[in-house]
Design a protein around this motif. Structure first.
Motif, mmCIF file in Angstrom:
data_model
loop_
_atom_site.group_PDB
_atom_site.id
_atom_site.type_symbol
_atom_site.label_atom_id
_atom_site.label_comp_id
_atom_site.label_asym_id
_atom_site.label_seq_id
_atom_site.Cartn_x
_atom_site.Cartn_y
_atom_site.Cartn_z
ATOM 1 N N ILE A 31 -51.366 -55.871 67.158
ATOM 2 C CA ILE A 31 -51.681 -56.441 65.708
ATOM 3 C C ILE A 31 -50.659 -56.882 64.896
ATOM 4 N N LYS A 32 -49.536 -56.187 64.907
ATOM 5 C CA LYS A 32 -48.269 -56.807 64.063
ATOM 6 C C LYS A 32 -47.909 -58.063 64.405
ATOM 7 N N LEU A 33 -47.573 -58.132 65.718
ATOM 8 C CA LEU A 33 -46.957 -59.305 66.621
ATOM 9 C C LEU A 33 -47.921 -60.463 66.505
ATOM 10 N N PHE A 34 -49.202 -60.228 66.558
ATOM 11 C CA PHE A 34 -50.356 -61.275 66.562
ATOM 12 C C PHE A 34 -50.371 -61.747 65.037
ATOM 13 N N THR A 35 -50.255 -61.027 64.357
ATOM 14 C CA THR A 35 -50.180 -61.265 62.814
ATOM 15 C C THR A 35 -49.073 -62.273 62.363
ATOM 16 N N LYS A 36 -47.971 -61.777 62.823
ATOM 17 C CA LYS A 36 -46.609 -62.752 62.881
ATOM 18 C C LYS A 36 -46.849 -64.000 63.459
ATOM 19 N N LEU A 37 -47.354 -64.097 64.775
ATOM 20 C CA LEU A 37 -47.556 -65.428 65.302
ATOM 21 C C LEU A 37 -48.496 -66.335 64.526
ATOM 22 N N SER A 38 -49.666 -65.561 63.879
ATOM 23 C CA SER A 38 -50.613 -66.283 63.263
ATOM 24 C C SER A 38 -50.199 -66.989 61.932
ATOM 25 N N LYS A 39 -49.460 -66.235 61.338
ATOM 26 C CA LYS A 39 -48.810 -66.679 60.124
ATOM 27 C C LYS A 39 -47.869 -67.752 60.487
ATOM 28 N N GLU A 40 -46.933 -67.564 61.369
ATOM 29 C CA GLU A 40 -46.102 -68.787 61.712
ATOM 30 C C GLU A 40 -46.770 -70.118 62.168
ATOM 31 N N GLN A 41 -47.854 -69.990 63.056
ATOM 32 C CA GLN A 41 -48.618 -70.985 63.556
ATOM 33 C C GLN A 41 -49.342 -71.740 62.120
ATOM 34 N N ALA A 42 -49.849 -71.035 61.230
ATOM 35 C CA ALA A 42 -50.659 -71.478 60.159
ATOM 36 C C ALA A 42 -49.520 -72.334 59.124
ATOM 37 N N SER A 43 -48.395 -71.791 59.194
ATOM 38 C CA SER A 43 -47.340 -72.546 58.378
ATOM 39 C C SER A 43 -46.740 -73.680 58.715
ATOM 40 N N ILE A 44 -47.177 -73.973 60.412
ATOM 41 C CA ILE A 44 -46.504 -75.467 60.702
ATOM 42 C C ILE A 44 -48.064 -76.328 61.161
ATOM 43 N N ILE A 97 -45.903 -86.677 55.571
ATOM 44 C CA ILE A 97 -45.011 -86.003 56.599
ATOM 45 C C ILE A 97 -43.474 -85.754 56.006
ATOM 46 N N GLU A 98 -43.071 -86.554 55.096
ATOM 47 C CA GLU A 98 -41.857 -86.456 54.425
ATOM 48 C C GLU A 98 -41.921 -85.159 53.775
ATOM 49 N N GLN A 99 -42.732 -84.918 53.070
ATOM 50 C CA GLN A 99 -43.273 -83.547 52.204
ATOM 51 C C GLN A 99 -43.259 -82.488 52.862
ATOM 52 N N LEU A 100 -43.901 -82.634 54.100
ATOM 53 C CA LEU A 100 -44.167 -81.388 54.938
ATOM 54 C C LEU A 100 -42.948 -81.096 55.807
ATOM 55 N N LEU A 101 -42.016 -82.168 56.070
ATOM 56 C CA LEU A 101 -40.835 -81.793 56.704
ATOM 57 C C LEU A 101 -39.563 -81.446 55.902
ATOM 58 N N LEU A 102 -39.864 -81.324 54.471
ATOM 59 C CA LEU A 102 -38.859 -80.802 53.483
ATOM 60 C C LEU A 102 -38.443 -79.120 53.842
ATOM 61 N N PRO A 103 -36.944 -79.010 53.749
ATOM 62 C CA PRO A 103 -36.721 -77.627 54.042
ATOM 63 C C PRO A 103 -37.581 -76.699 53.209
ATOM 64 N N LYS A 104 -38.239 -75.477 54.174
ATOM 65 C CA LYS A 104 -38.971 -74.632 53.620
ATOM 66 C C LYS A 104 -38.259 -73.243 53.059
ATOM 67 N N ASP A 105 -38.761 -72.868 52.130
ATOM 68 C CA ASP A 105 -38.508 -71.453 51.976
ATOM 69 C C ASP A 105 -38.869 -70.309 52.867
ATOM 70 N N PRO A 106 -38.180 -69.785 53.607
ATOM 71 C CA PRO A 106 -38.562 -69.033 55.037
ATOM 72 C C PRO A 106 -39.643 -67.875 54.000
ATOM 73 N N GLU A 107 -39.567 -67.336 52.824
ATOM 74 C CA GLU A 107 -40.197 -66.275 52.298
ATOM 75 C C GLU A 107 -41.614 -66.796 51.816
ATOM 76 N N ASP A 108 -41.751 -68.258 51.794
ATOM 77 C CA ASP A 108 -43.187 -68.560 51.347
ATOM 78 C C ASP A 108 -44.158 -67.935 51.914
ATOM 79 N N ALA A 109 -44.161 -67.702 53.244
ATOM 80 C CA ALA A 109 -45.343 -67.550 54.006
ATOM 81 C C ALA A 109 -45.581 -65.864 53.896
ATOM 82 N N TYR A 110 -44.613 -65.205 53.087
ATOM 83 C CA TYR A 110 -44.764 -63.684 52.913
ATOM 84 C C TYR A 110 -45.987 -63.355 51.983
#
Length: 358
Positions: A31-44, A97-110
């Protein structure tokens, strides 16, 4: 090759890799790994879908240009219309796309933890802290997020001297991080007999709800003790040592949790809060040492900066960081914070674009 296309290709590759990973039995059962991957996929996902549309439009443009070589005047006219429409859509898509590719705060998805404390104004400050908690609860619900109270110290006059709660959902920290700072309220308190407007404040600080692997805290750095809970909460908390106090010895950060049903629940909650506070403490210290701490403090958790004023007599809310004023306080206090938060997010993106172009 265009650097932007390389980024989009890498995102596409990673998106499809995650798809394959999540289909594996050992991943699906974790569950923990699946949730982590789900969040990563949702973020991109946004960038992945934009790239699919980018490829489709480019193929459409190539096809329309080939049709322009036809001898048939009607076909050429249709091809020109198709080409103009595709180019217009592509221009808008490139901006997106220019906005989507801006550097993201990695904490935003938390997920995030939110602490609200009554400050200046005594009872009225505590009452306002309760109003802010209600506003954030409605806002979180509107976004489809789940909230859970972690710590609470109720005020006799109403509201809270302190309330701490978690917010769970995709990009929760991104939508709440700008709330850190001092919130000022101007209104006539219920206790005021002459109808005079008073000014009171409550402070808010928002932490990313980090994972254990994001911050290393040796057990030897923690002092954990149990004690009997105090105050309201039912007989079960007053007859057992269910409350848990944890001190992070190197920083002196202290957390006391007693609102859970048992000692185990309170300990888990206290550890989550300690992790978040310690992570934020060392992050800020590192940024200060590197000279990188921004003066604006937008989203950095500075409790002293006055960030927003809520004026009840004029039904007005003003965010002082971006000069935004809305005469919609009644809606905002019911959780309709979208206009304010969206403006702050856009301001952050604008700053990133400027920094990218420097």
């Amino acid at each position: 090759m265009d650097a932007r296309i390389i980024k989009l290709e890498n995102i596409e590759k990673r998106y499809l890799e995650i798809n394959e990973e999540m289909l594996k039995e050992d991943v699906a059962s974790n569950i923990k790994l699946f949730t982590k991957l789900s969040k990563e996929q949702a973020s991109i996902k946004g960038a992945y879908e934009a790239y699919q549309e980018y490829k489709r439009l480019n193929a459409q443009i190539v096809g329309a240009k080939e049709m322009l070589n036809e001898d048939d005047a009607e076909i050429k006219e249709m091809a020109q219309i198709e080409l103009d429409e595709a180019n217009e859509k592509l221009e808008k898509l490139n901006e997106h796309i220019e906005q989507l590719l801006l550097p993201k705060d990695p904490e935003d998805a938390y997920d995030c933890l939110v602490e609200i404390r009554g400050a200046a104004g005594g009872d009225e400050g505590n009452i306002f802290a309760g109003d802010l908690y209600r506003m954030y609860s409605y806002y979180a619900s509107n976004l489809g997020y789940k909230t859970e109270v972690m710590e609470a110290s109720e005020s006799e006059a109403g509201g809270y001297a302190l309330i701490s709660f978690s917010v769970k959902g995709l990009d929760a920290y991104r939508h709440f991080k700008f709330e850190s700072g001092a919130h000022r309220v101007q209104r006539v308190p219920k206790t005021e007999t002459q109808g005079r407007v008073h000014t009171s404040t409550a402070t808010v600080i928002v932490f990313p709800d980090v994972e254990e692997e994001d911050v290393e805290i040796p057990d030897s750095d923690l002092e954990i003790e149990t004690h009997r809970a105090s105050g309201a909460g039912g007989q079960h908390i007053n007859k057992t040592d269910s409350a848990v106090r944890i001190v992070h010895k190197p920083t002196g950060i202290t957390v006391n949790c007693q609102d859970g049903r048992n000692q185990i629940a309170n300990k888990e909650t206290a550890l989550r809060i300690i992790r978040a506070r310690v992570y934020a403490y060392y992050k800020e210290k590192k940024e200060e040492e590197a000279g990188a701490l921004r003066k604006s403090k937008i989203g950095t958790g500075d409790r002293s900066e006055k960030i927003r004023t809520y004026n009840y007599p004029q039904n007005r809310v003003t965010d002082h960081r971006i000069g935004l004023t809305l005469n919609q306080l009644d809606r905002i206090m019911e959780g309709q914070l979208n206009d304010v938060v969206d403006a702050l997010i856009k301001n952050e993106e604008k700053e990133k674009l400027l920094n990218e172009n420097i």
